[in-house]
Design an enzyme around this catalytic site. Structure first.
Site, mmCIF file in Angstrom:
data_model
loop_
_atom_site.group_PDB
_atom_site.id
_atom_site.type_symbol
_atom_site.label_atom_id
_atom_site.label_comp_id
_atom_site.label_asym_id
_atom_site.label_seq_id
_atom_site.Cartn_x
_atom_site.Cartn_y
_atom_site.Cartn_z
ATOM 1 N N ASP A 79 -7.603 -5.251 8.951
ATOM 2 C CA ASP A 79 -7.053 -4.067 8.319
ATOM 3 C C ASP A 79 -6.956 -4.232 6.673
ATOM 4 O OD1 ASP A 79 -5.051 -5.603 8.092
ATOM 5 O OD2 ASP A 79 -3.582 -4.270 8.978
ATOM 6 N N GLU A 130 0.897 -1.274 0.059
ATOM 7 C CA GLU A 130 0.125 -0.063 0.002
ATOM 8 C C GLU A 130 0.850 1.288 0.221
ATOM 9 O OE1 GLU A 130 -3.704 -1.560 2.941
ATOM 10 O OE2 GLU A 130 -1.925 -0.976 3.817
#
Lengths: 354, 354
Positions: A237, A66
């Protein structure tokens, strides 16, 4: 050889892992957690200053990579971070990270730093900061379920920022619990090793879940959660990775960092997309209530947001003025004439030939 | 002190600006441009292998900071790049960049490199690669309008990859043209310094525009563009920044890297969102024609796409095996027990105390 000497704009301070370890050690873990919570709280209170976007995720079978950018109009920050639950099998970290601060006015990077350690610190600082607003008054006991790499930081952050004095530990792997207990042995917390999640939450006012499986898991079921508990859910998450039974979510008041991201990645991916949530910044800024009664179940559905990394980068930048643990990297091309990038290469080539 | 010695997974090869200059000098600019074009062509031919997204841009009054990620499922790459036209006023580069390659399977970065120089090289290599498919047969003369930091690379790439022998130079700033002419003096190209854009394009089969104003500009007007020209438009690369009059676009066959991004940033932001364009990868892969007649006006509306950076990063990674111009950075925390991040910090602190 002067021709290869980097110019004034070319150098970017770099904080290595060893630099960061020294910075944390010199500062003290608990003080640094408190400092980070202050920086994060300050930035959340000026939430509208930030350009915000859900992080840009590249998912694969094994995990996710990410990029997490944000900017307050003067300073730009981003973090590269991965999440690979199977990494520990061959001795790697589940999560590693590094980050950059840059000047918005020029686009020039001003800081490059390891963020594996820093992410561990800021994640715990954010949890405890949220906990300070959401936990029941006088909370002293926290259940810590999942005793991996993040667990020490969570325990110490809740001690330093929320004043807990007891942690009740559980992990499906005994060795993880023993490692956590050993690391905390002289940390000023009473430590209770437990044989189950159920046992860990007995008498706890705060329940922190921090497990790493990349799947829908049920670390807590509804019947385990009593009135008045604050749940600090860290492990869920990414899409498909949750820890709590949805019934728990339905009877909790839910607090999130950035709804657009949390609805994709957090526990609330299990709920309707319009299920009401409260944004943490509103609580910090006094625009929304935190805990409203001693019987309420509160839930911080933590996924981690770019502004927290921005705060952490800002903290490191400031801290380097006192603890100059960095080296300068020759990262940016800086020719004498900015339009003569090619000439710089050519002069370097000539210098090599001579 | 062994306790601070980075472990096997912690080190990431770092290519500094000086390393990159040496790598380019040892390789030779023209050979490296050809090599980069080959890597880019190979990756464009397997276009479907890549996760593609428009770059993530943070715009400000002065410029833009962008993150450009992509992945082929095995390797992930991203570039950080800024574009700040006013930077040259105080001696900074308009564009600076750095980038990272990482393993998708673990999320661990495997290469960190300067990309200011590398971006200049890959941008020119992409232009000339497109030019090879799109320019009229036997093209030998290129007009180079805008003689800034990218211009030498463009001229040399079209020489090395397309076989041009003459460049006709124009810039609103004479000194830029003189710099370019000086840098190319012994490069094997005939150089003609011109007093206007109009003069520069006389007799040119290829017109490269590479100016940097952050505004709608008109470097070329419709009456200047004759039949059979290939236009290589480099400078327009963010919203509000274009170089060509829209009438030129309307009578050109337009080639783009990634339509979703080019429609936001390229010359075609001036056209309807459904104006037909051809994707370059289709031309390289033989799925769409390049130039179809000697009278056709072709236009490569270049904005730069993440796959080109991926190719360039891949090239550097391969090249380092032969030319090991890098240093190892202690970027990733690597405790003996991956779940014991905290223990690593603590042992480091104890080592300092001793």
């Amino acid at each position: 050889m002067s021709i290869a000497t980097p110019g004034p704009y070319s150098l970017v301070p770099f904080v290595s892992v060893d630099d960061m370890m020294r910075l944390i050690a010199d500062t003290g873990v608990e003080k640094m957690l408190r400092d980070l919570a202050d920086y994060i709280e300050d930035d959340f209170k000026r939430w509208d200053s930030f350009d915000k976007t859900p992080r840009i995720a590249a998912h694969s079978d094994d995990g996710v990579i990410e990029l997490m950018p944000t900017s307050d109009g003067l300073t730009y920050g981003f973090k590269y971070v991965n999440g690979h639950p199977l990494n520990t099998r061959d001795g790697r970290q589940t999560v590693t990270a590094f980050g950059v601060l840059a000047d918005v006015a020029t686009g020039y990077p001003r800081l490059l730093t390891e963020m594996t350690l820093l992410t561990a610190m800021r994640t715990a600082a954010t949890s405890a900061l949220a906990g300070r607003y959401l936990m029941p008054q006088g909370a002293r006991v926290m259940a810590m379920i999942g005793n991996g790499a993040q667990s020490e930081f969570q325990c110490l952050a809740f001690k330093a920022i929320c004043g807990i004095d007891t942690v009740r530990l559980y992990d499906i792997d005994d060795r993880a619990t023993q490692k956590l207990a050993r690391n905390l042995a002289d940390g000023g917390l009473r430590i209770v090793e437990c044989a189950s999640s159920q046992q860990a939450i007995e008498g706890a006012q705060i329940v922190t879940t921090c497990t790493a499986d990349k799947q829908y898991a049920t670390i807590l079921t509804d019947n385990m959660v009593g009135a008045g508990i604050h749940i600090n859910a860290i492990g869920g998450d990414c899409p498909g990775k949750t820890e709590l039974h949805p019934d728990i979510l339905r009877r909790s008041r839910i607090f999130v960092e950035f709804p657009e991201q949390t609805r994709i990645e957090g526990e609330i991916q299990q709920l309707d997309p319009d299920h009401p949530v409260t944004e943490l910044w509103q609580v910090f800024a006094g625009q929304a209530p935190g805990r409203q009664s001693s019987a309420e179940v509160t839930l911080f559905d933590s996924v981690g947001f770019a502004v927290e990394d921005f705060s952490a980068l800002r903290y490191i930048r400031d801290r380097l003025k006192v603890l100059p643990y960095f080296t300068d990297l020759d990262l940016l091309a800086d020719p004498d004439d900015p339009r003569d990038l090619y000439g710089m290469i050519r002069r370097r080539a000539e210098a090599v030939e001579v």
